[in-house]
Design an enzyme around this catalytic site. Structure first.
Site, PDB file in Angstrom:
ATOM      1  N   LYS A   1       0.830  -1.142  -0.661  1.00  0.00           N
ATOM      2  CA  LYS A   1      -0.393  -0.376  -0.049  1.00  0.00           C
ATOM      3  C   LYS A   1       0.501   1.555  -0.331  1.00  0.00           C
ATOM      4  O   LYS A   1       0.683   2.472  -1.064  1.00  0.00           O
ATOM      5  CB  LYS A   1      -0.982   0.098   0.806  1.00  0.00           C
ATOM      6  CG  LYS A   1      -2.093  -0.768   1.318  1.00  0.00           C
ATOM      7  CD  LYS A   1      -2.934  -0.852   2.397  1.00  0.00           C
ATOM      8  CE  LYS A   1      -3.029  -2.256   2.952  1.00  0.00           C
ATOM      9  NZ  LYS A   1      -2.261  -3.115   3.538  1.00  0.00           N
ATOM     10  N   THR A   2       2.459   1.450   0.734  1.00  0.00           N
ATOM     11  CA  THR A   2       2.825   2.679   0.633  1.00  0.00           C
ATOM     12  C   THR A   2       3.373   1.947  -0.412  1.00  0.00           C
ATOM     13  O   THR A   2       3.925   3.849  -1.200  1.00  0.00           O
ATOM     14  CB  THR A   2       3.625   1.842   2.264  1.00  0.00           C
ATOM     15  OG1 THR A   2       3.456   1.995   2.942  1.00  0.00           O
ATOM     16  CG2 THR A   2       4.230   3.313   2.237  1.00  0.00           C
TER      17      THR A   2
ATOM     18  N   ASP B   1      -1.273   6.000   7.275  1.00  0.00           N
ATOM     19  CA  ASP B   1      -1.643   4.553   6.801  1.00  0.00           C
ATOM     20  C   ASP B   1      -2.557   4.125   8.481  1.00  0.00           C
ATOM     21  O   ASP B   1      -2.340   5.016   9.627  1.00  0.00           O
ATOM     22  CB  ASP B   1       0.004   3.979   7.566  1.00  0.00           C
ATOM     23  CG  ASP B   1       0.239   2.247   7.500  1.00  0.00           C
ATOM     24  OD1 ASP B   1      -0.742   2.185   6.773  1.00  0.00           O
ATOM     25  OD2 ASP B   1       0.771   1.809   7.674  1.00  0.00           O
TER      26      ASP B   1
ATOM     27  N   THR C   1      -5.967  -2.282   7.027  1.00  0.00           N
ATOM     28  CA  THR C   1      -6.143  -3.098   6.777  1.00  0.00           C
ATOM     29  C   THR C   1      -7.709  -3.752   7.185  1.00  0.00           C
ATOM     30  O   THR C   1      -8.268  -5.233   7.263  1.00  0.00           O
ATOM     31  CB  THR C   1      -5.231  -4.465   7.804  1.00  0.00           C
ATOM     32  OG1 THR C   1      -4.930  -3.458   9.295  1.00  0.00           O
ATOM     33  CG2 THR C   1      -4.026  -4.152   7.465  1.00  0.00           C
TER      34      THR C   1
ATOM     35  N   ARG D   1       6.269  -8.606   0.772  1.00  0.00           N
ATOM     36  CA  ARG D   1       6.960  -8.161   2.499  1.00  0.00           C
ATOM     37  C   ARG D   1       8.176  -8.934   3.010  1.00  0.00           C
ATOM     38  O   ARG D   1       9.615  -9.668   3.035  1.00  0.00           O
ATOM     39  CB  ARG D   1       6.414  -6.818   3.414  1.00  0.00           C
ATOM     40  CG  ARG D   1       7.308  -6.342   4.334  1.00  0.00           C
ATOM     41  CD  ARG D   1       6.478  -5.986   5.287  1.00  0.00           C
ATOM     42  NE  ARG D   1       6.063  -4.288   4.936  1.00  0.00           N
ATOM     43  CZ  ARG D   1       4.732  -4.141   5.495  1.00  0.00           C
ATOM     44  NH1 ARG D   1       4.082  -4.391   6.726  1.00  0.00           N
ATOM     45  NH2 ARG D   1       4.561  -3.316   5.714  1.00  0.00           N
TER      46      ARG D   1
END
Ligand code: ADE
Length: 384
Positions: free
Chosen positions: A111-112, A156, A205, A264
């Protein structure tokens, strides 16, 4: 997570925060000897000069090195990329800022990264913060007034914004306007301050935890899904190249299969495997080397780690596979309920090892078998 283009904190003047406040704030006024109009002007100015309290997480340099910079370097999330490509082209041709965008999905899916890519594609800055770092009105106001035309503000964990911050965001998102109330009671006045057009990218999330007024103000709401093994293999091969690491296709696939559908994790495992192959002088990294290294780090062939297996085993041994409630599972395993819900369960459900039912969580037959237990239906048929 790096803070891009956010300024260093300068010390704030020593004064109570409640000398400036917004419509939704009801606090004791800070007494001042200035005239009423001077006070009002000072209040507004102080608020606009406030710098954002952003949570500064210095980016891991290796991570920054392998982060894709442009949309065409980004692997996977085909549908999302298509939607964003159209939004970018349309916004650019109209010379407008991008629509506000809400990205949701499990952690670690990019997302980032996507927010930084959008900024690069739109040739604007991206300021990154997280909702728990926005504590006071001055924090969000400081962020908003510091944005240049078209900039992206990435928040976030946006489901964790306070009500007051949300209320400041509504006119900011809708009309690029800040509504500031100065004074209190009957003498209070609302001042509107124009903002430069900007794009809010919210990440969460837990999309269901957003209030509907906030959710409704996003023009685009997009889900990030878990990545396929072939997509993760490509991500690993790309990262290995950038890290000058020699890996074969089957080596990359072995790491990918154990990466829980998450880039990640793939990049983290790649670094562990790279250490192993360097220390043991086993290069290039092939499937065998990757498998050995990841066994050593307790990551099983499906990517489950000790905590995943402990969750499944506890449910099987203590609750006959469920149904068990989230809090019960948290108490029995010593894990945090929110972490179980947001980090562990989504992948266990994705691979079909766990189900959520109205009566609680249940381990599926596949989950029983993966841990080496016979599922109850098979035990029954064995007895017959
Ligand atoms: N690194 C992390 N996520 C990535 C992605 N989706 N594409 C390419 N590299 C990545």
């Amino acid at each position: 997570m790096a803070i891009i283009s956010s300024k260093k904190q300068s010390p704030q003047p020593e004064r109570p925060d409640d000398d400036i406040f917004l419509a939704s704030e009801k606090k004791t006024r800070y007494k001042t000897k200035k005239s009423k109009s001077q006070t009002e002007t000072a209040e507004v100015e102080a608020l606009l000069e406030a710098e954002a309290t952003t949570e500064e997480k210095s980016g891991n340099q290796n991570e920054e090195k392998i982060r894709p910079q442009r949309l065409d370097e980004y692997i996977g999330q085909k549908d999302l990329k298509e939607v964003l490509n159209i939004a970018i082209s349309a916004a650019k041709s109209r010379k407008e800022s991008l629509d506000h965008l809400l990205l949701y999905g499990p952690p670690g899916l990019g997302k980032t990264t996507m927010s930084l890519i959008l900024a690069a594609e739109m040739e604007v800055n991206c300021k990154i913060t997280t909702a728990p770092a926005i504590e006071k009105p001055r924090d969000i106001v400081g962020l908003l007034v510091g944005l240049q035309k078209g900039d992206i503000l990435f928040i976030d964990e946006i489901h964790r914004l306070s009500k007051m911050t949300e209320e400041i965001l509504y006119p900011a998102m809708e009309d690029f306007r800040l509504d500031i109330t100065v004074g209190q009671g009957k003498t209070s006045k609302t001042r509107s301050i124009p903002l430069k057009p900007f794009t809010l990218v919210g990440a969460t999330t837990r999309v269901g935890s957003l209030t509907s007024p906030l959710r409704d103000r996003f023009g685009l709401i997009q889900r990030l899904r878990f990545y396929e093994v072939d997509e993760l293999s490509l991500i690993i091969i790309r990262a290995a190249k950038l890290l000058n690491t020699d890996i074969t296709e089957d080596g990359a696939e072995e790491v990918a299969r154990r990466s829980r559908g998450t880039p990640r994790i793939a990049n983290r495992l790649l670094r562990r495997v790279r250490d192993y192959s360097e220390v043991k002088k086993l290069t290039p990294i092939n499937a065998e080397v990757a498998g050995e290294a990841l066994e050593l780090f307790n990551v099983d062939p499906l990517g489950l780690d000790w905590t995943d297996r402990n969750l499944l085993r506890t449910m099987i041994e203590n609750y006959n596979g469920g149904p068990a409630g989230l809090e019960t599972m948290a108490a029995a395993t010593g894990e945090d309920a929110q972490t179980i819900e947001e980090v562990y369960e989504p992948y266990l459900m994705q691979i079909g090892f766990m189900q959520r039912t109205p009566r609680g969580r249940v381990v599926t037959s596949a989950g029983w078998r993966h841990l080496g237990f016979s599922p109850p239906d098979e035990q029954l048929s064995l007895k017959l």
